[in-house]
Design a protein around this motif. Structure first.
Motif, mmCIF file in Angstrom:
data_model
loop_
_atom_site.group_PDB
_atom_site.id
_atom_site.type_symbol
_atom_site.label_atom_id
_atom_site.label_comp_id
_atom_site.label_asym_id
_atom_site.label_seq_id
_atom_site.Cartn_x
_atom_site.Cartn_y
_atom_site.Cartn_z
ATOM 1 N N GLY A 13 -0.227 -8.338 4.301
ATOM 2 C CA GLY A 13 0.838 -8.070 3.342
ATOM 3 C C GLY A 13 0.369 -7.192 2.195
ATOM 4 O O GLY A 13 1.059 -6.243 1.809
ATOM 5 N N LEU A 14 -0.803 -7.498 1.653
ATOM 6 C CA LEU A 14 -1.351 -6.669 0.582
ATOM 7 C C LEU A 14 -1.646 -5.257 1.066
ATOM 8 O O LEU A 14 -1.387 -4.284 0.366
ATOM 9 N N LEU A 15 -2.165 -5.157 2.271
ATOM 10 C CA LEU A 15 -2.511 -3.846 2.814
ATOM 11 C C LEU A 15 -1.281 -2.990 3.066
ATOM 12 O O LEU A 15 -1.273 -1.800 2.790
ATOM 13 N N ILE A 16 -0.216 -3.605 3.563
ATOM 14 C CA ILE A 16 0.980 -2.847 3.931
ATOM 15 C C ILE A 16 1.955 -2.706 2.763
ATOM 16 O O ILE A 16 2.401 -1.607 2.436
ATOM 17 N N LEU A 17 2.294 -3.823 2.137
ATOM 18 C CA LEU A 17 3.391 -3.814 1.178
ATOM 19 C C LEU A 17 3.068 -3.110 -0.132
ATOM 20 O O LEU A 17 3.899 -2.351 -0.626
ATOM 21 N N LEU A 18 1.910 -3.345 -0.699
ATOM 22 C CA LEU A 18 1.615 -2.720 -1.989
ATOM 23 C C LEU A 18 1.654 -1.199 -1.930
ATOM 24 O O LEU A 18 2.358 -0.576 -2.718
ATOM 25 N N PRO A 19 0.927 -0.556 -0.998
ATOM 26 C CA PRO A 19 1.029 0.906 -0.951
ATOM 27 C C PRO A 19 2.440 1.389 -0.609
ATOM 28 O O PRO A 19 2.903 2.381 -1.155
ATOM 29 N N GLU A 20 3.145 0.687 0.282
ATOM 30 C CA GLU A 20 4.490 1.108 0.658
ATOM 31 C C GLU A 20 5.461 0.979 -0.511
ATOM 32 O O GLU A 20 6.308 1.840 -0.720
ATOM 33 N N LEU A 21 5.350 -0.090 -1.292
ATOM 34 C CA LEU A 21 6.217 -0.248 -2.456
ATOM 35 C C LEU A 21 5.972 0.857 -3.474
ATOM 36 O O LEU A 21 6.904 1.367 -4.086
ATOM 37 N N ILE A 22 4.726 1.226 -3.639
ATOM 38 C CA ILE A 22 4.401 2.309 -4.568
ATOM 39 C C ILE A 22 4.952 3.624 -4.055
ATOM 40 O O ILE A 22 5.503 4.426 -4.806
ATOM 41 N N LEU A 23 4.830 3.869 -2.741
ATOM 42 C CA LEU A 23 5.331 5.113 -2.168
ATOM 43 C C LEU A 23 6.851 5.194 -2.227
ATOM 44 O O LEU A 23 7.418 6.270 -2.382
ATOM 45 N N LEU A 24 7.534 4.053 -2.078
ATOM 46 C CA LEU A 24 8.990 4.069 -2.159
ATOM 47 C C LEU A 24 9.465 4.292 -3.589
ATOM 48 O O LEU A 24 10.529 4.837 -3.819
ATOM 49 N N ARG A 25 8.665 3.836 -4.539
ATOM 50 C CA ARG A 25 9.036 3.947 -5.953
ATOM 51 C C ARG A 25 9.012 5.394 -6.439
ATOM 52 O O ARG A 25 9.829 5.810 -7.218
ATOM 53 N N ARG A 26 8.057 6.161 -5.946
ATOM 54 C CA ARG A 26 7.928 7.554 -6.407
ATOM 55 C C ARG A 26 7.289 8.404 -5.317
ATOM 56 O O ARG A 26 6.644 7.896 -4.428
ATOM 57 N N ARG A 27 7.457 9.693 -5.417
ATOM 58 C CA ARG A 27 6.937 10.608 -4.400
ATOM 59 C C ARG A 27 5.942 11.604 -4.999
ATOM 60 O O ARG A 27 5.837 12.710 -4.517
ATOM 61 N N GLN A 28 5.231 11.236 -6.028
ATOM 62 C CA GLN A 28 4.251 12.159 -6.585
ATOM 63 C C GLN A 28 2.855 11.803 -6.093
ATOM 64 O O GLN A 28 2.619 10.710 -5.608
ATOM 65 N N LEU A 29 1.947 12.743 -6.225
ATOM 66 C CA LEU A 29 0.582 12.534 -5.768
ATOM 67 C C LEU A 29 -0.146 11.543 -6.672
ATOM 68 O O LEU A 29 0.126 11.451 -7.867
ATOM 69 N N THR A 30 -1.072 10.821 -6.091
ATOM 70 C CA THR A 30 -1.882 9.878 -6.847
ATOM 71 C C THR A 30 -2.964 10.649 -7.591
ATOM 72 O O THR A 30 -3.703 11.423 -6.988
ATOM 73 N N GLY A 31 -3.054 10.425 -8.878
ATOM 74 C CA GLY A 31 -4.063 11.087 -9.684
ATOM 75 C C GLY A 31 -5.388 10.343 -9.640
ATOM 76 O O GLY A 31 -5.497 9.237 -9.098
#
Length: 187
Positions: A13-31
């Motif tokens: 869940g941590l591996l899948i959901l956290l990055p996916e929730l962040i990606l759904l929230r915004r579409r900018q590159l990670t700094g």
């Protein structure tokens, strides 16, 4: 058994959901700072888990029918210090081995011209696939060795052959590999 199943579900869940929730929230590159913050989060989470391992083994939380000894036939339970040291050692080894994966993945992304905005999503799914395939390979290998102990020699020869093949490749160009050429033509 339910404890380990719960841990597996939480980890996935941590591996899948956290990055996916962040990606759904915004579409900018990670700094850089955000990447460092996420890296720190995962390291702190692993260290907190290591502390939990220490107390779980020290307080014998698993003594309710769950046999957690340090190997088949050894017959004695680990103390907290030994269990947490084993976890920490394995964590450091895996962390250091994962460094080369970063470079390999960067080369693959560059070779296939994966757009920057798609790399994080693709990386999440690649890591999930890697975990599933690695788990299946380990389970299959253990099953084969339990059925036929001589298979460990076959696996050893296979590893030596693979290492010699990698050393013998003179080209630093991944495009020379037949699998890469097939995938490049297909996509």
């Amino acid at each position: 058994m339910s404890l380990w199943l719960s841990f597996g579900v939480l980890a996935l869940g941590l591996l899948i959901l956290l990055p996916e929730l962040i990606l759904l929230r915004r579409r900018q590159l990670t700094g850089t700072w955000e990447a460092l913050a996420w890296t720190s989060f995962w390291i702190v989470l692993a260290l907190a888990f290591n502390v939990a391992i220490y107390f779980a083994y020290e307080q014998h939380w698993f003594s309710l029918g769950l046999d957690l000894d340090d190997g088949p036939g050894l017959g004695h339970a680990l103390d907290g210090r030994t269990a947490s040291l084993q976890f920490f050692t394995a964590y450091i080894v895996q962390k250091s081995l994962s460094i080369d994966n970063v470079f390999v993945i960067a080369m693959i992304f560059a070779h296939f011209h994966v757009p920057l905005d798609q790399q994080q999503r693709l990386l999440t799914w690649v890591l999930l696939g890697t975990i599933v395939l690695r788990g299946a390979a380990i389970a299959g290998g253990v099953m084969l060795i339990n059925i036929a102990p001589w298979m460990s020699y076959v696996f050893g020869v296979l590893l030596i052959f693979s290492a010699l093949r990698v050393l013998a490749q003179r080209s630093g160009n991944p495009g020379a590999d037949p699998v890469v050429r097939l995938l490049t033509r297909r996509w």
